[in-house]
Design a protein around this motif. Structure first.
Motif, short mmCIF file in Angstrom:
data_model
loop_
_atom_site.label_atom_id
_atom_site.label_comp_id
_atom_site.label_asym_id
_atom_site.label_seq_id
_atom_site.Cartn_x
_atom_site.Cartn_y
_atom_site.Cartn_z
N ASP A 111 0.86 -1.19 0.00
CA ASP A 111 0.00 0.00 0.00
C ASP A 111 0.90 1.24 0.00
N ILE A 112 0.93 1.91 -1.17
CA ILE A 112 1.85 3.06 -1.30
C ILE A 112 1.11 4.40 -1.16
N ALA A 113 -0.11 4.35 -0.61
CA ALA A 113 -0.91 5.58 -0.54
C ALA A 113 -0.18 6.73 0.17
N THR A 114 0.73 6.40 1.10
CA THR A 114 1.41 7.47 1.84
C THR A 114 2.82 7.77 1.29
N LEU A 115 3.19 7.05 0.22
CA LEU A 115 4.58 7.13 -0.26
C LEU A 115 5.03 8.56 -0.60
N ARG A 116 4.21 9.27 -1.35
CA ARG A 116 4.64 10.60 -1.80
C ARG A 116 4.73 11.57 -0.62
#
Ligand code: ACO
Length: 427
Positions: free
Chosen positions: A29-34
Protein backbone atom coordinates in the motif's frame (compact mmCIF):
# COMPACT_ATOMS: atom_id res chain seq x y z
CA UNK A 1 -0.32 -10.39 11.51
CA UNK A 2 -0.17 -7.49 9.03
CA UNK A 3 3.09 -7.49 7.13
CA UNK A 4 4.92 -4.30 6.33
CA UNK A 5 7.69 -3.65 3.83
CA UNK A 6 10.59 -1.32 4.24
CA UNK A 7 11.92 0.85 1.43
CA UNK A 8 15.22 2.60 1.71
CA UNK A 9 15.29 5.96 -0.08
CA UNK A 10 18.55 7.91 0.11
CA UNK A 11 19.47 6.01 3.26
CA UNK A 12 16.15 6.80 4.96
CA UNK A 13 13.95 3.79 5.78
CA UNK A 14 10.27 4.08 4.93
CA UNK A 15 7.80 1.56 6.27
CA UNK A 16 4.77 0.74 4.15
CA UNK A 17 1.81 -1.47 5.03
CA UNK A 18 0.63 -4.36 2.87
CA UNK A 19 -2.86 -5.41 1.84
CA UNK A 20 -3.63 -9.12 1.52
CA UNK A 21 -6.45 -10.31 -0.74
CA UNK A 22 -8.80 -13.18 0.03
CA UNK A 23 -6.79 -15.49 -2.27
CA UNK A 24 -3.55 -14.50 -0.59
CA UNK A 25 -2.09 -12.02 -3.08
CA UNK A 26 -0.13 -9.24 -1.42
CA UNK A 27 -0.12 -5.59 -2.41
CA UNK A 28 2.18 -2.94 -1.01
CA UNK A 29 0.00 0.00 0.00
CA UNK A 30 1.85 3.06 -1.30
CA UNK A 31 -0.91 5.58 -0.54
CA UNK A 32 1.41 7.47 1.84
CA UNK A 33 4.58 7.13 -0.26
CA UNK A 34 4.64 10.60 -1.80
CA UNK A 35 3.80 12.31 1.47
CA UNK A 36 6.54 10.43 3.28
CA UNK A 37 9.25 10.53 0.59
CA UNK A 38 8.34 12.95 -2.23
CA UNK A 39 8.66 10.01 -4.65
CA UNK A 40 6.03 8.34 -6.78
CA UNK A 41 6.07 4.92 -8.45
CA UNK A 42 6.43 4.47 -12.21
CA UNK A 43 4.73 1.50 -13.83
CA UNK A 44 3.91 2.08 -17.52
CA UNK A 45 1.17 -0.30 -18.61
CA UNK A 46 0.31 -0.89 -14.91
CA UNK A 47 1.73 -4.44 -14.93
CA UNK A 48 2.58 -4.12 -11.21
CA UNK A 49 -0.11 -1.74 -10.09
CA UNK A 50 -3.28 -2.66 -8.26
CA UNK A 51 -5.66 0.22 -8.97
CA UNK A 52 -8.40 -0.92 -6.61
CA UNK A 53 -9.66 -3.61 -4.28
CA UNK A 54 -12.45 -5.60 -5.90
CA UNK A 55 -14.66 -8.50 -4.84
CA UNK A 56 -16.01 -9.33 -8.31
CA UNK A 57 -13.57 -11.47 -10.30
CA UNK A 58 -10.47 -13.46 -9.37
CA UNK A 59 -7.77 -14.44 -11.85
CA UNK A 60 -4.64 -16.47 -11.18
CA UNK A 61 -2.76 -16.03 -14.43
CA UNK A 62 0.00 -18.49 -13.51
CA UNK A 63 -2.49 -21.30 -12.85
CA UNK A 64 -5.02 -20.36 -15.53
CA UNK A 65 -7.84 -19.75 -13.01
CA UNK A 66 -10.79 -17.43 -13.58
CA UNK A 67 -13.66 -17.09 -11.10
CA UNK A 68 -16.67 -14.79 -11.02
CA UNK A 69 -17.68 -14.06 -7.41
CA UNK A 70 -15.87 -17.25 -6.37
CA UNK A 71 -17.45 -19.53 -8.99
CA UNK A 72 -15.09 -21.23 -11.44
CA UNK A 73 -15.63 -20.15 -15.04
CA UNK A 74 -15.81 -23.76 -16.29
CA UNK A 75 -18.62 -24.55 -13.84
CA UNK A 76 -20.57 -21.44 -14.78
CA UNK A 77 -20.04 -22.20 -18.49
CA UNK A 78 -21.50 -25.65 -17.97
CA UNK A 79 -24.37 -24.85 -15.59
CA UNK A 80 -25.31 -21.18 -15.83
CA UNK A 81 -26.63 -18.78 -18.47
CA UNK A 82 -25.40 -15.35 -19.46
CA UNK A 83 -28.27 -13.59 -17.68
CA UNK A 84 -27.92 -15.57 -14.45
CA UNK A 85 -24.18 -14.85 -14.55
CA UNK A 86 -24.86 -11.16 -15.18
CA UNK A 87 -26.99 -11.09 -12.02
CA UNK A 88 -24.25 -12.89 -10.09
CA UNK A 89 -21.61 -10.39 -11.19
CA UNK A 90 -23.69 -7.31 -10.46
CA UNK A 91 -25.39 -8.35 -7.22
CA UNK A 92 -22.76 -10.75 -5.81
CA UNK A 93 -24.86 -13.92 -5.40
CA UNK A 94 -26.55 -16.41 -7.68
CA UNK A 95 -30.21 -15.35 -7.95
CA UNK A 96 -33.07 -17.34 -6.46
CA UNK A 97 -35.79 -18.33 -8.92
CA UNK A 98 -37.96 -15.24 -8.13
CA UNK A 99 -34.91 -12.94 -8.25
CA UNK A 100 -33.94 -14.28 -11.67
CA UNK A 101 -37.51 -13.95 -12.92
CA UNK A 102 -37.68 -10.34 -11.68
CA UNK A 103 -34.32 -9.54 -13.30
CA UNK A 104 -35.47 -11.11 -16.58
CA UNK A 105 -38.72 -9.13 -16.48
CA UNK A 106 -36.78 -5.93 -15.91
CA UNK A 107 -34.63 -6.68 -18.95
CA UNK A 108 -37.73 -7.29 -21.08
CA UNK A 109 -39.40 -4.12 -19.78
CA UNK A 110 -36.37 -2.09 -20.79
CA UNK A 111 -35.48 -3.67 -24.11
CA UNK A 112 -37.03 -1.06 -26.41
CA UNK A 113 -35.01 1.96 -27.38
CA UNK A 114 -36.76 5.29 -27.25
CA UNK A 115 -38.38 5.47 -30.69
CA UNK A 116 -36.64 8.77 -31.50
CA UNK A 117 -33.29 7.02 -31.15
CA UNK A 118 -33.96 5.16 -34.39
CA UNK A 119 -33.39 8.43 -36.29
CA UNK A 120 -29.93 8.75 -34.78
CA UNK A 121 -28.85 5.60 -36.60
CA UNK A 122 -29.58 7.39 -39.90
CA UNK A 123 -26.83 9.89 -39.14
CA UNK A 124 -24.10 7.26 -39.52
CA UNK A 125 -22.61 6.43 -42.92
CA UNK A 126 -22.99 2.79 -44.07
CA UNK A 127 -19.25 2.38 -43.56
CA UNK A 128 -19.40 3.24 -39.84
CA UNK A 129 -17.86 0.59 -37.62
CA UNK A 130 -20.54 -0.87 -35.32
CA UNK A 131 -18.30 -0.18 -32.29
CA UNK A 132 -18.44 3.56 -33.12
CA UNK A 133 -22.23 3.36 -33.34
CA UNK A 134 -22.45 1.31 -30.15
CA UNK A 135 -20.40 3.72 -28.09
CA UNK A 136 -22.24 6.79 -29.43
CA UNK A 137 -25.66 5.22 -28.94
CA UNK A 138 -25.01 4.02 -25.40
CA UNK A 139 -24.01 7.55 -24.47
CA UNK A 140 -26.99 8.99 -26.35
CA UNK A 141 -29.38 6.59 -24.58
CA UNK A 142 -28.75 8.37 -21.28
CA UNK A 143 -30.21 11.57 -22.80
CA UNK A 144 -33.55 9.83 -23.24
CA UNK A 145 -33.69 8.87 -19.58
CA UNK A 146 -32.59 11.97 -17.64
CA UNK A 147 -32.96 10.25 -14.27
CA UNK A 148 -29.90 8.15 -15.21
CA UNK A 149 -27.84 11.29 -14.75
CA UNK A 150 -29.35 12.01 -11.35
CA UNK A 151 -27.76 10.50 -8.29
CA UNK A 152 -30.72 8.31 -7.31
CA UNK A 153 -28.99 5.08 -6.34
CA UNK A 154 -32.29 3.30 -5.73
CA UNK A 155 -32.86 3.49 -9.52
CA UNK A 156 -29.65 1.55 -10.17
CA UNK A 157 -31.36 -1.82 -10.90
CA UNK A 158 -33.43 -0.14 -13.64
CA UNK A 159 -30.45 1.64 -15.15
CA UNK A 160 -28.38 -1.55 -15.11
CA UNK A 161 -31.19 -3.58 -16.70
CA UNK A 162 -31.79 -0.89 -19.30
CA UNK A 163 -28.13 -0.89 -20.27
CA UNK A 164 -27.79 -4.69 -20.48
CA UNK A 165 -31.00 -4.98 -22.45
CA UNK A 166 -30.54 -2.00 -24.76
CA UNK A 167 -26.91 -2.67 -25.69
CA UNK A 168 -28.21 -5.75 -27.48
CA UNK A 169 -30.97 -3.78 -29.23
CA UNK A 170 -28.50 -1.07 -30.31
CA UNK A 171 -26.08 -3.72 -31.59
CA UNK A 172 -28.75 -5.42 -33.69
CA UNK A 173 -30.06 -2.10 -35.05
CA UNK A 174 -26.55 -1.03 -36.07
CA UNK A 175 -26.12 -4.29 -37.99
CA UNK A 176 -29.48 -3.88 -39.74
CA UNK A 177 -28.68 -0.27 -40.60
CA UNK A 178 -25.24 -1.14 -42.02
CA UNK A 179 -26.85 -3.77 -44.24
CA UNK A 180 -29.75 -1.56 -45.34
CA UNK A 181 -32.25 -3.89 -43.63
CA UNK A 182 -35.46 -2.86 -41.83
CA UNK A 183 -35.32 -2.71 -38.06
CA UNK A 184 -36.69 -5.72 -36.19
CA UNK A 185 -38.14 -4.97 -32.76
CA UNK A 186 -37.38 -7.24 -29.81
CA UNK A 187 -40.01 -9.74 -28.72
CA UNK A 188 -41.23 -9.99 -25.15
CA UNK A 189 -41.50 -13.77 -25.41
CA UNK A 190 -37.85 -14.44 -26.23
CA UNK A 191 -34.97 -14.82 -23.81
CA UNK A 192 -31.98 -12.49 -24.00
CA UNK A 193 -29.69 -14.19 -26.53
CA UNK A 194 -32.48 -15.63 -28.69
CA UNK A 195 -34.02 -12.16 -28.83
CA UNK A 196 -30.74 -10.70 -30.03
CA UNK A 197 -30.47 -13.27 -32.83
CA UNK A 198 -34.10 -12.56 -33.73
CA UNK A 199 -33.39 -8.81 -34.05
CA UNK A 200 -30.30 -9.56 -36.14
CA UNK A 201 -31.64 -12.17 -38.54
CA UNK A 202 -35.46 -12.11 -38.74
CA UNK A 203 -37.30 -10.27 -41.49
CA UNK A 204 -40.62 -8.41 -41.22
CA UNK A 205 -43.24 -11.14 -41.27
CA UNK A 206 -40.68 -13.92 -41.29
CA UNK A 207 -39.00 -14.97 -38.07
CA UNK A 208 -35.57 -16.55 -38.35
CA UNK A 209 -35.06 -20.16 -37.30
CA UNK A 210 -33.57 -19.93 -33.80
CA UNK A 211 -31.46 -23.08 -33.61
CA UNK A 212 -30.96 -24.00 -29.92
CA UNK A 213 -27.29 -24.89 -30.50
CA UNK A 214 -26.66 -21.45 -32.02
CA UNK A 215 -28.45 -19.66 -29.17
CA UNK A 216 -26.48 -21.73 -26.65
CA UNK A 217 -23.15 -21.05 -28.37
CA UNK A 218 -23.67 -17.28 -28.42
CA UNK A 219 -24.97 -17.27 -24.84
CA UNK A 220 -21.78 -19.07 -23.81
CA UNK A 221 -19.64 -16.51 -25.64
CA UNK A 222 -21.44 -13.71 -23.76
CA UNK A 223 -20.98 -15.55 -20.43
CA UNK A 224 -17.26 -16.18 -20.99
CA UNK A 225 -16.72 -12.49 -21.73
CA UNK A 226 -18.85 -11.21 -18.84
CA UNK A 227 -15.98 -9.98 -16.68
CA UNK A 228 -12.20 -10.12 -16.47
CA UNK A 229 -11.15 -7.88 -13.58
CA UNK A 230 -9.05 -4.78 -14.25
CA UNK A 231 -8.45 -5.04 -18.00
CA UNK A 232 -8.14 -1.94 -20.21
CA UNK A 233 -11.88 -1.38 -20.77
CA UNK A 234 -12.98 -2.15 -17.20
CA UNK A 235 -10.28 0.13 -15.82
CA UNK A 236 -11.57 2.79 -18.23
CA UNK A 237 -15.11 2.32 -16.92
CA UNK A 238 -13.84 2.65 -13.34
CA UNK A 239 -11.74 5.67 -14.26
CA UNK A 240 -14.71 7.47 -15.81
CA UNK A 241 -16.99 6.38 -12.95
CA UNK A 242 -14.51 7.80 -10.46
CA UNK A 243 -15.39 11.29 -11.72
CA UNK A 244 -19.02 10.38 -10.83
CA UNK A 245 -20.02 10.26 -14.51
CA UNK A 246 -23.25 8.34 -15.09
CA UNK A 247 -23.41 4.61 -15.84
CA UNK A 248 -24.11 5.04 -19.56
CA UNK A 249 -21.24 7.52 -20.08
CA UNK A 250 -18.87 5.17 -18.22
CA UNK A 251 -19.98 2.14 -20.27
CA UNK A 252 -19.70 4.10 -23.50
CA UNK A 253 -16.05 4.86 -22.64
CA UNK A 254 -15.56 1.15 -21.94
CA UNK A 255 -16.75 0.34 -25.47
CA UNK A 256 -14.13 2.70 -26.94
CA UNK A 257 -11.35 1.12 -24.88
CA UNK A 258 -12.50 -2.36 -25.87
CA UNK A 259 -12.42 -1.56 -29.58
CA UNK A 260 -8.62 -1.64 -29.95
CA UNK A 261 -7.01 -4.72 -31.56
CA UNK A 262 -4.80 -5.35 -28.53
CA UNK A 263 -7.98 -5.75 -26.44
CA UNK A 264 -11.50 -6.74 -27.58
CA UNK A 265 -10.78 -5.86 -31.20
CA UNK A 266 -8.46 -8.89 -31.27
CA UNK A 267 -11.36 -11.22 -32.18
CA UNK A 268 -11.84 -9.36 -35.47
CA UNK A 269 -8.07 -9.12 -35.97
CA UNK A 270 -7.72 -12.91 -35.51
CA UNK A 271 -10.20 -13.64 -38.29
CA UNK A 272 -8.56 -11.08 -40.58
CA UNK A 273 -5.21 -12.72 -39.88
CA UNK A 274 -6.56 -16.23 -40.56
CA UNK A 275 -8.22 -15.09 -43.79
CA UNK A 276 -4.97 -13.50 -44.93
CA UNK A 277 -2.97 -16.64 -44.16
CA UNK A 278 -5.57 -18.73 -46.01
CA UNK A 279 -5.57 -16.41 -49.04
CA UNK A 280 -1.77 -16.62 -49.06
CA UNK A 281 -1.91 -20.43 -49.32
CA UNK A 282 0.23 -20.57 -46.17
CA UNK A 283 -0.36 -23.25 -43.53
CA UNK A 284 0.74 -20.76 -40.87
CA UNK A 285 4.47 -21.52 -40.93
CA UNK A 286 5.46 -18.53 -43.07
CA UNK A 287 3.29 -16.19 -41.02
CA UNK A 288 4.75 -17.40 -37.72
CA UNK A 289 8.26 -16.86 -39.02
CA UNK A 290 7.36 -13.25 -39.80
CA UNK A 291 5.94 -12.84 -36.29
CA UNK A 292 9.07 -14.27 -34.69
CA UNK A 293 11.65 -12.33 -36.65
CA UNK A 294 9.72 -9.13 -35.80
CA UNK A 295 10.65 -7.46 -39.09
CA UNK A 296 7.01 -6.98 -40.00
CA UNK A 297 5.86 -5.83 -36.58
CA UNK A 298 3.15 -8.50 -36.71
CA UNK A 299 1.74 -10.45 -33.79
CA UNK A 300 -0.04 -13.74 -33.62
CA UNK A 301 -3.41 -12.23 -32.81
CA UNK A 302 -5.44 -14.11 -30.19
CA UNK A 303 -2.23 -15.18 -28.44
CA UNK A 304 -0.69 -13.78 -25.30
CA UNK A 305 -2.18 -12.07 -22.31
CA UNK A 306 -0.97 -9.61 -19.71
CA UNK A 307 -2.19 -11.78 -16.86
CA UNK A 308 -2.37 -15.37 -18.15
CA UNK A 309 1.05 -16.96 -18.36
CA UNK A 310 -0.65 -20.30 -18.79
CA UNK A 311 -3.77 -21.31 -20.73
CA UNK A 312 -6.60 -18.78 -20.70
CA UNK A 313 -9.36 -21.02 -19.27
CA UNK A 314 -11.90 -19.30 -21.50
CA UNK A 315 -9.90 -20.29 -24.60
CA UNK A 316 -10.06 -23.97 -23.59
CA UNK A 317 -13.87 -23.81 -23.31
CA UNK A 318 -14.26 -21.81 -26.52
CA UNK A 319 -12.08 -24.21 -28.49
CA UNK A 320 -14.25 -27.18 -27.42
CA UNK A 321 -17.38 -25.19 -28.23
CA UNK A 322 -15.97 -24.30 -31.63
CA UNK A 323 -15.59 -27.98 -32.60
CA UNK A 324 -19.06 -28.73 -31.18
CA UNK A 325 -20.88 -25.94 -33.02
CA UNK A 326 -19.24 -26.65 -36.36
CA UNK A 327 -20.17 -30.31 -36.07
CA UNK A 328 -23.76 -29.52 -34.94
CA UNK A 329 -24.18 -27.16 -37.87
CA UNK A 330 -22.48 -29.67 -40.22
CA UNK A 331 -19.99 -27.01 -41.22
CA UNK A 332 -16.26 -27.12 -41.76
CA UNK A 333 -14.05 -24.08 -41.86
CA UNK A 334 -10.55 -24.00 -43.34
CA UNK A 335 -9.78 -21.14 -40.96
CA UNK A 336 -10.32 -23.46 -38.00
CA UNK A 337 -7.72 -25.84 -39.47
CA UNK A 338 -5.27 -22.94 -39.84
CA UNK A 339 -5.99 -21.77 -36.27
CA UNK A 340 -5.33 -25.26 -34.89
CA UNK A 341 -2.13 -25.53 -36.90
CA UNK A 342 -0.93 -22.11 -35.66
CA UNK A 343 -1.70 -23.13 -32.08
CA UNK A 344 0.12 -26.45 -32.44
CA UNK A 345 3.24 -24.83 -33.92
CA UNK A 346 3.24 -21.95 -31.43
CA UNK A 347 2.83 -24.14 -28.35
CA UNK A 348 5.98 -26.07 -29.34
CA UNK A 349 8.02 -23.09 -30.47
CA UNK A 350 10.73 -21.56 -28.28
CA UNK A 351 9.66 -17.99 -29.11
CA UNK A 352 6.16 -18.53 -27.71
CA UNK A 353 7.27 -20.87 -24.90
CA UNK A 354 9.89 -18.42 -23.60
CA UNK A 355 7.35 -15.59 -23.54
CA UNK A 356 4.57 -17.76 -22.10
CA UNK A 357 2.23 -16.97 -24.96
CA UNK A 358 -0.91 -19.12 -25.09
CA UNK A 359 -4.20 -18.76 -26.97
CA UNK A 360 -6.50 -16.24 -25.35
CA UNK A 361 -10.32 -15.97 -25.46
CA UNK A 362 -10.24 -14.33 -28.88
CA UNK A 363 -8.35 -17.04 -30.72
CA UNK A 364 -11.33 -19.30 -31.43
CA UNK A 365 -14.38 -17.12 -30.62
CA UNK A 366 -14.41 -15.52 -34.10
CA UNK A 367 -14.67 -18.90 -35.80
CA UNK A 368 -17.79 -19.73 -33.80
CA UNK A 369 -19.30 -16.33 -34.54
CA UNK A 370 -18.53 -16.72 -38.25
CA UNK A 371 -20.19 -20.16 -38.22
CA UNK A 372 -23.38 -18.73 -36.74
CA UNK A 373 -23.54 -15.85 -39.22
CA UNK A 374 -22.25 -12.91 -37.18
CA UNK A 375 -20.31 -10.62 -39.54
CA UNK A 376 -16.70 -9.92 -38.70
CA UNK A 377 -17.12 -6.24 -37.87
CA UNK A 378 -19.71 -7.23 -35.23
CA UNK A 379 -17.33 -9.55 -33.34
CA UNK A 380 -16.10 -6.90 -30.93
CA UNK A 381 -19.69 -5.76 -30.44
CA UNK A 382 -20.48 -9.30 -29.22
CA UNK A 383 -17.63 -8.92 -26.75
CA UNK A 384 -19.09 -5.59 -25.57
CA UNK A 385 -22.55 -7.11 -25.06
CA UNK A 386 -20.95 -9.88 -23.01
CA UNK A 387 -18.74 -7.54 -20.98
CA UNK A 388 -21.57 -5.17 -20.03
CA UNK A 389 -22.44 -6.95 -16.72
CA UNK A 390 -18.79 -6.81 -15.67
CA UNK A 391 -18.56 -3.10 -16.42
CA UNK A 392 -21.81 -2.49 -14.53
CA UNK A 393 -20.61 -4.52 -11.53
CA UNK A 394 -17.36 -2.53 -11.46
CA UNK A 395 -19.25 0.76 -11.82
CA UNK A 396 -21.45 -0.23 -8.88
CA UNK A 397 -18.41 -1.14 -6.80
CA UNK A 398 -16.87 2.30 -7.44
CA UNK A 399 -20.12 4.08 -6.56
CA UNK A 400 -20.63 2.09 -3.37
CA UNK A 401 -17.07 2.53 -2.14
CA UNK A 402 -17.27 5.35 0.38
CA UNK A 403 -13.45 5.73 0.24
CA UNK A 404 -13.33 6.00 -3.54
CA UNK A 405 -11.55 9.08 -4.90
CA UNK A 406 -11.30 10.42 -8.43
CA UNK A 407 -8.65 8.42 -10.34
CA UNK A 408 -5.86 10.75 -11.16
CA UNK A 409 -2.44 9.16 -11.80
CA UNK A 410 0.76 11.18 -11.69
CA UNK A 411 3.66 11.20 -14.16
CA UNK A 412 7.40 11.62 -14.37
CA UNK A 413 7.81 14.73 -16.49
CA UNK A 414 10.51 14.36 -19.18
CA UNK A 415 9.95 17.54 -21.24
CA UNK A 416 11.86 20.82 -21.39
CA UNK A 417 12.66 22.66 -18.23
CA UNK A 418 11.64 26.33 -17.96
CA UNK A 419 12.53 28.38 -21.03
CA UNK A 420 11.53 31.78 -22.39
CA UNK A 421 9.06 32.35 -25.19
CA UNK A 422 10.88 32.68 -28.55
CA UNK A 423 9.51 35.40 -30.81
CA UNK A 424 8.37 34.14 -34.26
CA UNK A 425 11.17 35.87 -36.19
CA UNK A 426 13.85 34.20 -34.04
CA UNK A 427 12.64 30.59 -34.45
N1 ACO B 1 2.52 -12.56 -30.93
C1 ACO B 1 3.86 -12.45 -30.95
N2 ACO B 1 4.60 -11.96 -29.95
C2 ACO B 1 3.94 -11.54 -28.87
C3 ACO B 1 2.54 -11.63 -28.75
C4 ACO B 1 1.83 -12.17 -29.85
N3 ACO B 1 0.51 -12.27 -29.81
N4 ACO B 1 2.16 -11.13 -27.56
C5 ACO B 1 3.27 -10.76 -26.93
N5 ACO B 1 4.35 -11.00 -27.72
C6 ACO B 1 5.76 -10.79 -27.38
C7 ACO B 1 6.14 -9.33 -27.46
O1 ACO B 1 6.62 -8.99 -28.77
C8 ACO B 1 7.21 -9.23 -26.41
O2 ACO B 1 8.37 -9.81 -26.95
P1 ACO B 1 9.84 -9.25 -26.52
O3 ACO B 1 10.00 -9.63 -25.07
O4 ACO B 1 10.77 -9.93 -27.44
O5 ACO B 1 9.79 -7.77 -26.73
C9 ACO B 1 6.72 -10.18 -25.31
O6 ACO B 1 5.90 -11.14 -26.01
C10 ACO B 1 5.87 -9.50 -24.24
O7 ACO B 1 4.84 -8.78 -24.90
P2 ACO B 1 4.16 -7.48 -24.32
O8 ACO B 1 3.57 -6.69 -25.45
O9 ACO B 1 5.10 -6.78 -23.40
O10 ACO B 1 3.00 -8.12 -23.44
P3 ACO B 1 1.78 -7.35 -22.85
O11 ACO B 1 1.43 -8.03 -21.59
O12 ACO B 1 2.02 -5.89 -22.78
O13 ACO B 1 0.63 -7.54 -23.96
C11 ACO B 1 -1.13 -8.45 -25.18
C12 ACO B 1 -0.42 -8.42 -23.83
C13 ACO B 1 -1.52 -7.01 -25.60
C14 ACO B 1 -2.42 -9.24 -25.04
C15 ACO B 1 -0.19 -9.10 -26.23
O14 ACO B 1 0.09 -10.43 -25.87
C16 ACO B 1 -0.77 -9.04 -27.65
O15 ACO B 1 -0.59 -8.04 -28.36
N6 ACO B 1 -1.48 -10.12 -28.08
C17 ACO B 1 -2.13 -10.11 -29.37
C18 ACO B 1 -3.41 -9.32 -29.33
C19 ACO B 1 -4.49 -10.06 -28.56
O16 ACO B 1 -4.76 -11.23 -28.80
N7 ACO B 1 -5.16 -9.32 -27.67
C20 ACO B 1 -6.28 -9.87 -26.89
C21 ACO B 1 -5.89 -10.04 -25.46
S1 ACO B 1 -7.20 -10.77 -24.55
C22 ACO B 1 -8.30 -9.55 -24.38
O17 ACO B 1 -8.05 -8.40 -24.29
C23 ACO B 1 -9.67 -9.96 -24.39
Amino acid sequence: MNRTVELNIDGKPVELPTVVGSEGEVGIDIATLRNKTGCITLDPGYGNTGACKSAITFIDGEQGILRYRGYDIAELAEKSTFIETAYLLIYGELPTRPELAAFSDLLTENQMLHEDMRHLFDGFPPTAHPMAILSAMINAASSYHPNIISKREERFPWHAARLISQVRTIAAYSYRKAHGLPTIYPKTTLKYTANFLHMMFSHPGEDCDLKPEVVKALDLIFLLHADHEQNCSTSTVRMVASSRANLFASASAGVCALWGPLHGGANQAVLEMLEEIHADGDDGTKFLNQVKNKTTNRRLMGFGHRVYKNFDPRAVIIKQQCDKVLSQLHKSDPLLDIAKKLEEIALHDDYFIARKLYPNVDFYSGIIMRAIGIPMDMFTVMFAIGRMPGWIANYKEVMEDTDSRICRPRQIYTGSTLRSYTPMESR
